[in-house]
Design a protein around this motif. Structure first.
Motif, mmCIF file in Angstrom:
data_model
loop_
_atom_site.group_PDB
_atom_site.id
_atom_site.type_symbol
_atom_site.label_atom_id
_atom_site.label_comp_id
_atom_site.label_asym_id
_atom_site.label_seq_id
_atom_site.Cartn_x
_atom_site.Cartn_y
_atom_site.Cartn_z
ATOM 1 N N THR A 1 0.832 -1.197 0.000
ATOM 2 C CA THR A 1 0.000 0.000 0.000
ATOM 3 C C THR A 1 0.873 1.255 0.000
ATOM 4 O OG1 THR A 1 -0.080 0.071 2.423
ATOM 5 C CG2 THR A 1 -1.806 -1.205 1.289
ATOM 6 N N ASP A 2 0.298 2.378 -0.406
ATOM 7 C CA ASP A 2 1.028 3.646 -0.404
ATOM 8 C C ASP A 2 1.503 4.008 0.994
ATOM 9 O OD1 ASP A 2 0.700 3.942 -3.114
ATOM 10 O OD2 ASP A 2 -1.045 5.267 -2.959
ATOM 11 N N ALA B 1 5.212 5.305 0.710
ATOM 12 C CA ALA B 1 5.269 6.751 0.437
ATOM 13 C C ALA B 1 6.398 7.456 1.187
ATOM 14 C CB ALA B 1 3.920 7.389 0.757
#
Length: 269
Positions: A121-122, A126
């Motif tokens: 997932t981001d 990120a």
């Protein structure tokens, strides 16, 4: 990209004054651990998200072993996130900026509650910023073919000192054990190949007339991780020796393959 400055310690070298493979791979692992921590995605933080990163493959190009007292730079850069997989470059440079080591690695994300691979997932990636391929290495080849002819080594138990925070045998240990097992079986250093230009002293300076010159390494190390050892498991190694590569397969007491390690002679780079 993330880098850290290090100096080769006496506790990290062998009798020839050079770091062994355990020390080299530990430096790479430590670098990624510090990188993750410093961007806010430490081991503990990822576990809070019910996730974990597990290593599935190494591809390491070794040009020279770091020497005692040497000041080095260790670096890493995630360069691709795809599905459940993440790919990280690693490197070790000397003070002149020459590469001693280049490496690529494949990791996969798991759901710690369900014990199954999970899409990245981001939120997990990120903080690392935009992926960047710093080394432009060839695509990582995960699968290692093991020769049909092999020798069985002596089996032994996994000691507690080999375990990491996942309660598994640390990934660097498989590579370090391969180096030792190959020596026990063949009587030669793991890096010794016919006409390779790498002498059996495994890294000592070589006399050439009135000068001493250290020969350059051109060695590839690959590891393919399939099943983790835990405390109390028994390690059953199998060794295969060829002219330009040497392989170790690690099995457990249930005859399950846990890891393949390959050390090969590379063409001049």
């Amino acid at each position: 990209m993330y880098e850290m400055k290090e100096r080769v310690r006496y506790s990290e070298v062998r009798e020839n004054g050079k770091m062994d493979l355990l020390g080299v791979v530990n430096l790479l692992q430590d670098c990624s651990t510090f990188h993750s921590h410093d961007v806010g995605m430490s081991i503990e933080k990822v576990l809070e998200l019910k996730r974990a990163w597990l290593l599935s493959a190494w591809n390491i190009e070794l040009y020279a072993l770091p020497a005692l007292y040497e000041k080095i730079t260790v670096g890493t850069s995630p360069h691709l996130f795809r599905g459940i997989f993440a790919y990280r470059n690693f490197w070790i440079k000397n003070q002149s900026g020459d590469y001693l080591v280049k490496a690529d690695s494949e990791w996969f994300c798991i759901d710690t509650e369900k014990g199954r691979p999970k899409k990245i997932t981001d939120e997990l990636v990120a903080p690392f910023g935009e992926p960047k391929d710093e080394l432009h290495l060839p695509p990582l080849q995960r699968k290692i073919s093991f020769p049909e002819e092999w020798i069985e080594g002596e089996d032994f138990l996994v000691p507690r000192e080999y375990l990491d925070t996942n309660h598994h045998m640390n990934n660097a240990r498989y590579i370090a054990l391969s180096e030792e097992i190959l020596y026990q079986i063949s009587g030669e250093p793991a890096f010794s190949f016919t006409d390779s230009g790498w002498e059996k002293d495994n890294g000592k300076n070589l006399e050439q007339g009135d000068e001493k010159e250290e020969k350059k390494l051109s060695i590839g190390i690959r590891a393919e991780y399939l099943k983790a050892y835990t405390y109390g498991d028994r390690i059953f190694p199998r060794v295969a020796l060829e002219s330009e590569r040497k392989c170790v397969a690690f099995y457990n007491q249930n005859k399950e393959l846990c890891c393949h390690v390959e050390i090969r002679k590379n063409p001049e780079l």
